[in-house]
Motif scaffolding. Sequence first.
Motif, short mmCIF file in Angstrom:
data_model
loop_
_atom_site.label_atom_id
_atom_site.label_comp_id
_atom_site.label_asym_id
_atom_site.label_seq_id
_atom_site.Cartn_x
_atom_site.Cartn_y
_atom_site.Cartn_z
N TYR A 295 42.20 37.75 34.47
CA TYR A 295 41.59 36.14 33.06
C TYR A 295 40.40 36.92 32.34
N LEU A 296 39.39 37.64 33.01
CA LEU A 296 38.54 37.47 31.95
C LEU A 296 37.90 38.70 31.59
N ASP B 59 41.34 48.57 38.58
CA ASP B 59 41.88 46.99 39.50
C ASP B 59 42.63 47.33 40.54
N ASN B 60 41.80 46.47 41.43
CA ASN B 60 43.63 47.23 42.51
C ASN B 60 44.62 46.47 42.03
N ARG C 61 44.95 40.62 42.30
CA ARG C 61 45.23 39.18 42.25
C ARG C 61 46.56 38.62 41.60
N ASP D 80 40.44 50.25 44.57
CA ASP D 80 39.45 48.78 44.63
C ASP D 80 38.26 49.54 45.01
N VAL D 81 37.36 47.97 44.34
CA VAL D 81 35.67 49.15 44.80
C VAL D 81 34.92 48.85 45.85
N ASN E 194 35.28 41.71 49.94
CA ASN E 194 35.28 41.85 49.27
C ASN E 194 34.12 41.56 48.15
N TYR F 169 32.98 31.80 48.75
CA TYR F 169 33.28 32.13 48.25
C TYR F 169 32.12 31.84 47.04
N LYS G 266 28.72 35.45 46.00
CA LYS G 266 28.02 35.52 44.58
C LYS G 266 26.96 35.75 44.46
N GLY H 216 29.64 28.85 33.45
CA GLY H 216 30.95 28.09 34.58
C GLY H 216 32.25 27.64 33.86
N VAL I 8 35.86 27.90 32.78
CA VAL I 8 35.83 29.27 31.97
C VAL I 8 37.27 28.36 31.93
P1 NAD Z 1 40.59 37.28 37.96
O1 NAD Z 1 41.25 37.45 40.02
O2 NAD Z 1 41.43 37.05 37.63
O3 NAD Z 1 40.30 38.56 38.17
C1 NAD Z 1 39.00 39.60 39.21
C2 NAD Z 1 40.21 41.09 39.08
O4 NAD Z 1 39.47 41.94 39.61
C3 NAD Z 1 41.40 40.09 39.04
O5 NAD Z 1 42.26 41.32 38.57
C4 NAD Z 1 41.80 41.24 40.77
O6 NAD Z 1 43.11 41.65 40.98
C5 NAD Z 1 40.20 42.29 40.61
N1 NAD Z 1 40.51 42.87 41.93
C6 NAD Z 1 39.43 41.69 43.16
N2 NAD Z 1 38.57 42.41 44.09
C7 NAD Z 1 39.26 44.22 43.28
C8 NAD Z 1 38.65 44.52 44.08
N3 NAD Z 1 38.07 44.73 45.61
N4 NAD Z 1 38.86 46.22 43.74
C9 NAD Z 1 39.01 45.58 42.12
N5 NAD Z 1 39.41 45.20 41.38
C10 NAD Z 1 39.43 43.78 42.63
O7 NAD Z 1 38.83 36.36 38.19
P2 NAD Z 1 38.94 36.03 36.78
O8 NAD Z 1 38.35 34.74 37.05
O9 NAD Z 1 38.78 37.04 36.02
O10 NAD Z 1 37.06 36.00 37.17
C11 NAD Z 1 36.19 36.68 36.86
C12 NAD Z 1 34.95 37.09 37.43
O11 NAD Z 1 34.24 36.13 36.74
C13 NAD Z 1 34.62 36.83 38.98
O12 NAD Z 1 33.41 37.05 39.32
C14 NAD Z 1 34.84 34.75 38.91
O13 NAD Z 1 33.55 35.17 40.62
C15 NAD Z 1 33.95 34.98 37.35
N6 NAD Z 1 33.60 33.41 36.83
C16 NAD Z 1 34.84 33.28 36.05
C17 NAD Z 1 34.99 32.14 36.03
C18 NAD Z 1 36.57 31.36 35.86
O14 NAD Z 1 35.86 30.57 35.66
N7 NAD Z 1 37.40 32.00 35.60
C19 NAD Z 1 33.70 31.32 36.02
C20 NAD Z 1 32.37 31.91 36.63
C21 NAD Z 1 32.37 33.10 37.28
#
Ligand code: NAD
Length: 385
Positions: free
Chosen positions: A11-12, A31-32, A35, A74-75, A118, A181, A185, A209, A211
Amino acid sequence: MRILVLGGDGYLGWPTALRFSARGHEVVIVDNLARRRWHLERATDSLTPIGSLADRIDAWRNISGQEIIAHIGDVKDGEFLERVVGEFLPETVIHYAEHSSAPYSMLSRAHAVETQTNNVVGTLNLLFALREHVPACHLVKLGTMGEYGTPNIDIEEGFIEIEHNGRRDVLPFPKMPGSLYHLSKVHDSHNIHFACRTWGLRATDLNQGVVYGVQSNETALDERLSTRFDYDELFGTALNRFCVQAVIGHPLTVYGSGSQKRGFLNLRDTLQCVELAVSTPAALGEFRVFNQFTEQFSVLELAELVSRAGGALGYKVTIERYVNPRVEAEDHPHRGGLPGPVRADEAGHPSRLNGEGHPVQRDGLPVSLADTGHLDRGVGHGVVV
Ligand code: NAD
Ligand code: USQ
């Protein structure tokens, strides 16, 4: 600049990759696709019709003429990550590659173990890869406001000065998060801080916060560039869910009393925060922490805002309180603490990085609701409470 975006299919992560590519940087994604698998397992899906990562990258090449390279891996696989870092030699790594759902981490022992393994193992692997190959690289890590929990004092940015038995020190701010979760972090933050103190790495931890929002400047160029947008009960975040619920005529699902407070920021502001952090990196050995959101609302206030904004757009919006499926404090003075770098203009907290925010009550929410409204043809499987 060579920028590695871990989690660049998310998403981000996807709009971040587009933003830096649009600015002319060399962008590599890892990316693995986990999601996407998590949604397949639960029969939920993004409301935006997102293509495969390869199709999105092709579309970006056609539209912008810019190339983004992707490695599917995968990281948690330390050797794979070392190879990517060792070959690309990034100057900045933006790390989003984590499990991002608090409720998912609380479903069972297996979900908790999966989430923490993870996130903690992936970040540890990254720290070793950086130390080995690019110790001067700037790590920008997405932390989260929820690491702090809901203490009865103002939340500072990462650190607090404490006097104890006549001595003073500046120490990490105490953290008491509300989910396993969020705890993952916290562990990440401690490990990154350790790597900066002990090995001289440089890092910025962005405690953002919740998003919300569908579009960035780049994803809005073409539907094929959309980022994912989820509204299910595990991966959909509060304001995104409320926007979808308003559009389809489902009552807004306020959990418990709705008095629990959170900091919120628009997706466009996430990108701005990350750009600001990347363009003014931490010093070698420095571990910086920024709290980032534009405004703070209780969940009920947020629902009322959506109801008003939805009404103005012609939607009939109702609000319903549901038994809170989460164990969380509902009555507490703060959650967000002091707004950080990108904020509503009336907030007066000094910060070392400054930006223009998209406040929820001004352009953020109406634009987000309108964007969601364009998508309502895609809501196929209801909103699970
Ligand atoms: P998301 O799940 O859409 O994005 C995470 C991406 O990382 C996914 O595409 C997933 O496939 C990939 N991923 C996960 N584990 C992996 C691994 N082991 N190896 C390779 N790729 C891997 O989530 P998001 O909402 O985009 O959030 C991204 C980050 O931002 C996260 O760390 C989350 O904690 C943080 N965050 C998100 C928000 C929010 O509101 N969306 C707010 C604050 C912080
Ligand atoms: N909530 C409702 N109704 C809903 C959904 C949520 O009342 O339909 C309430 C929750 O009970 C909670 C608040 O809204 O009190 C926020 O929940 P959320 O699902 O929007 O956000 P959260 O679980 O905290 O997690 C999200 C992201 C996560 C990120 C975090 C930032 O999924 O990746 O780390 O926001 S923060 O909350 O600041 O830590």
